[in-house]
Design an enzyme around this catalytic site. Sequence first.
Site, short mmCIF file in Angstrom:
data_model
loop_
_atom_site.label_atom_id
_atom_site.label_comp_id
_atom_site.label_asym_id
_atom_site.label_seq_id
_atom_site.Cartn_x
_atom_site.Cartn_y
_atom_site.Cartn_z
N GLU A 79 -5.48 -8.57 0.43
CA GLU A 79 -6.26 -7.99 1.76
C GLU A 79 -7.82 -7.73 1.32
OE1 GLU A 79 -4.95 -4.97 4.28
OE2 GLU A 79 -2.83 -5.63 4.22
N GLU B 269 0.66 -1.14 0.00
CA GLU B 269 0.09 0.06 -0.01
C GLU B 269 0.75 1.36 -0.06
OE1 GLU B 269 -2.85 -0.17 3.27
OE2 GLU B 269 -3.94 -1.90 2.17
#
Length: 367
Positions: free
Chosen positions: A292, A87
């Site tokens: 995720e 991320e």
Amino acid sequence: WSRIFPDGLGTEINEQGVAFYNNLIDFMIEKGIQPYATLYHWDLPHNLQKTMGGWLSDKIVEYFALYAEACFANFGDRVKHWITINEPIQTCINAYGVGIFAPGLCKGVAAEPFLAGHHQILAHAAAVDVYRRKFKAKQGGQVGFVIDCEWAEPKSDKMEDQAAAARRMDFQLGWFLDPIYFGDYPESMRQRVGEYLPKFSEKERELMRNKIDFIGLNHYTSRIIGNQPNPQPQEIHFYQVQQIERTDKWISGEAIGERAASEWLLIVPWGIRKTINYIVKKYENPILYVTENGMDDEDDPSAPVDQFLNDTKRVNFFKGYVGAVAQAIKDGADVRGYFAWSFVDNFEWAMGFTKRFGIVYVDYKNG
């Protein structure tokens, strides 16, 4: 990173850190769990922040490559799937823009988030380059990049709302993937960010070119996006230049989905299918992992454990989202795996232990 090279510089490896991961990897394999290792999930060695400004320095690319090489050398005989950076947008915006994540810098310097992103892209490419030159032939593994992305659903059929939603996707996914696949940032970013967006040299373009074996997608939720010519003045530059309205309600006033515990997390299973199909179309059907996906409960120390264990909302969440991923595969997406976030309740960054993402409940009170 801070466990392997506490000083960040790669001068001396921490043997206890290496032993920790060797034990962990061996134990996982013994239990039939295949390890997918993330090199950087925001644990920057403090020395690199203190001495050179962390991700704002171009020197960090070289130090990240040294660290990646140490990991490939020590663990690559058993780890065959590597993720370089998790991320990157969160590091750029929440660490160097808004300042709610470490190192908590919020000096209002418009260029800093884009500089941090630039160096993360190059660090990813440098790590893949090291792997392909020195380890790939013998170890046969793959190296990917994990990007988090909400789906951006246009508010209406109007051209300006459609364009705003497309812009939102550029500023989330395109920012980090376009340089690797196409050699530069999205045109919408170049137009709006201007001089604050760094330029790639020819040497850097060559380093980046196709340096990715798979895309990891972290996806939790979706938003309705409309055009907003006059952005809120209190927003940081990154959000202002997008000129978007980001809302969780349709024009009718109805919510896009049911809310989980976190204010930002609305349950919108169809959004993950649309996000995957967007990636398939734009990046020519790459190998994809959902790295995720999950939802949280609000911790309530006074609530009986049975209340948490009757976990119907989460069961329905996973039914909806895994089903939508299955639909995307039927649509033609090359999705090779799906990871639920998370296995057990965890320390959720700035939220601490107040949010429970685990599919397994952890009783903090009774050990």
